[in-house]
Design a protein around this motif. Structure first.
Motif, PDB file in Angstrom:
ATOM      1  N   ALA A 111       0.823  -1.209   0.000  1.00 22.63           N
ATOM      2  CA  ALA A 111       0.000   0.000   0.000  1.00 22.63           C
ATOM      3  C   ALA A 111       0.857   1.259   0.000  1.00 22.63           C
ATOM      4  CB  ALA A 111      -0.932  -0.005   1.207  1.00 22.63           C
ATOM      5  N   LYS A 112       1.941   1.252   0.776  1.00 21.21           N
ATOM      6  CA  LYS A 112       2.810   2.429   0.833  1.00 21.21           C
ATOM      7  C   LYS A 112       3.492   2.691  -0.506  1.00 21.21           C
ATOM      8  CE  LYS A 112       3.781   2.454   5.789  1.00 21.21           C
ATOM      9  NZ  LYS A 112       4.819   2.346   6.839  1.00 21.21           N
TER      10      LYS A 112
ATOM     11  N   THR B 120      -1.532   9.336  -4.013  1.00 25.71           N
ATOM     12  CA  THR B 120      -2.630   9.472  -3.057  1.00 25.71           C
ATOM     13  C   THR B 120      -2.517   8.358  -2.030  1.00 25.71           C
ATOM     14  OG1 THR B 120      -5.031   9.746  -2.838  1.00 25.71           O
ATOM     15  CG2 THR B 120      -4.268   8.027  -4.335  1.00 25.71           C
ATOM     16  N   ARG B 121      -3.041   8.573  -0.858  1.00 28.28           N
ATOM     17  CA  ARG B 121      -2.925   7.578   0.206  1.00 28.28           C
ATOM     18  C   ARG B 121      -3.907   6.432  -0.019  1.00 28.28           C
ATOM     19  NH1 ARG B 121      -5.145   6.368   5.327  1.00 28.28           N
ATOM     20  NH2 ARG B 121      -3.610   5.393   6.718  1.00 28.28           N
ATOM     21  N   LEU B 122      -3.369   5.229  -0.120  1.00 30.84           N
ATOM     22  CA  LEU B 122      -4.160   4.019  -0.266  1.00 30.84           C
ATOM     23  C   LEU B 122      -3.762   3.046   0.835  1.00 30.84           C
ATOM     24  CD1 LEU B 122      -3.725   3.583  -4.136  1.00 30.84           C
ATOM     25  CD2 LEU B 122      -5.696   4.574  -2.955  1.00 30.84           C
ATOM     26  N   THR B 123      -4.727   2.348   1.380  1.00 29.91           N
ATOM     27  CA  THR B 123      -4.433   1.412   2.464  1.00 29.91           C
ATOM     28  C   THR B 123      -4.660  -0.042   2.083  1.00 29.91           C
ATOM     29  OG1 THR B 123      -6.691   1.611   3.356  1.00 29.91           O
ATOM     30  CG2 THR B 123      -5.019   3.127   4.218  1.00 29.91           C
TER      31      THR B 123
ATOM     32  N   SER C 226       0.882   3.770  -3.098  1.00 34.80           N
ATOM     33  CA  SER C 226       0.422   5.117  -2.760  1.00 34.80           C
ATOM     34  C   SER C 226       1.364   6.165  -3.337  1.00 34.80           C
ATOM     35  CB  SER C 226       0.321   5.288  -1.241  1.00 34.80           C
ATOM     36  OG  SER C 226      -0.721   4.500  -0.702  1.00 34.80           O
TER      37      SER C 226
END
Length: 247
Positions: free
Chosen positions: A141-142, A150-153, A145
């Motif tokens: 995810a990091k 964009t921030r994805l988890t 991202s």
């Protein structure tokens, strides 16, 4: 009043392999969610009655002659969506873990991006993963991202929606190899200029059957997922002379 075209409708793609005990309930639940949803089950070479059960529940069934995996099944589904002119498509797994009540929420993410991911780790529900599998998901995810800006988890979630631009991209390039349907297809889409967002969703337990991965499988997942992401990131840079980029 004119009848809506497929561009105004949503195609729900349900990849299924030997899910005769789950797929019927999943199809009926999706259809009960809203009349604007057309359901297509991609029977991925099942050896049981998956196709018959899905058809009886009211789905259109696309039957593959042998098992291709989720990537191959979904590429078939996206080609069908493109051919019939659907403006939006969303993947819902046949095992009942994706709650059809969340379909509208995930689709709403398309108002701000080309691809919307139903994220399992976004402070909704009690879905949890521990050990090597969880470590892999955090690292993946990091990295993705950073690629997506964009921030994805939860970049391995299969509960995701696509607009017409993303459908076209997936028809051009949607790999069949391990994790290609999630990681590689997502990285390729971002490199092609598409945008991504996520929407928090809650996962449900499988209605029937057991998850495919135990402790050993989780460790293998860590290694294979790291390898899959490395390949996805390298694919854009390494091409044969004269070869057209898939992204």
């Amino acid at each position: 009043m004119t009848e809506p075209t497929n561009a105004d409708r949503v195609l729900v793609l349900v990849p299924a392999w030997n899910e005769e005990r789950n797929v019927g309930a999943t199809v009926r639940e999706i259809k009960d969610t809203g009349p604007q949803f057309d359901v297509v089950v991609i029977d991925d070479g099942s050896t049981d009655e998956t196709a018959a059960v899905a058809r009886a529940a009211g789905a259109v069934v696309l039957s593959l002659p042998f098992n291709l995996g989720v990537g191959g099944a979904m590429r078939t589904g996206f080609a069908y969506a493109q051919r019939l002119g659907y403006g939006r498509a969303i993947q819902v797994d046949a095992d009942g873990q994706h709650d059809p009540a969340d379909i509208g929420r995930v689709l709403a993410g398309l108002s701000r991006a080309d691809i919307a991911i139903g994220a399992r780790f976004a402070e909704v529900g009690d879905y949890s993963v521990r050990g090597p599998r969880r470590w892999a998901m955090v690292v993946l995810a990091k990295v993705v991202s950073r690629v997506a800006g964009t921030r994805l988890t939860d970049v391995t979630s299969g509960f995701r929606a696509a607009n017409a631009r993303a459908i076209d991209q997936y028809v051009r390039y949607y790999p069949e190899e391990y994790l290609g349907d999630t990681l590689d297809s997502l990285v390729a889409a971002v490199h092609a200029g598409l945008t991504v967002t996520q929407v928090p969703v809650a996962m449900r337990p499988r209605a029937f059957g057991r998850p495919s991965q135990g402790p050993l499988g989780a460790t293998v997942y860590l290694l294979r997922s790291s390898f899959a992401l490395t390949l996805a990131l390298m694919r854009r840079a390494v091409r044969r002379p004269g070869e057209e980029s898939p992204i």
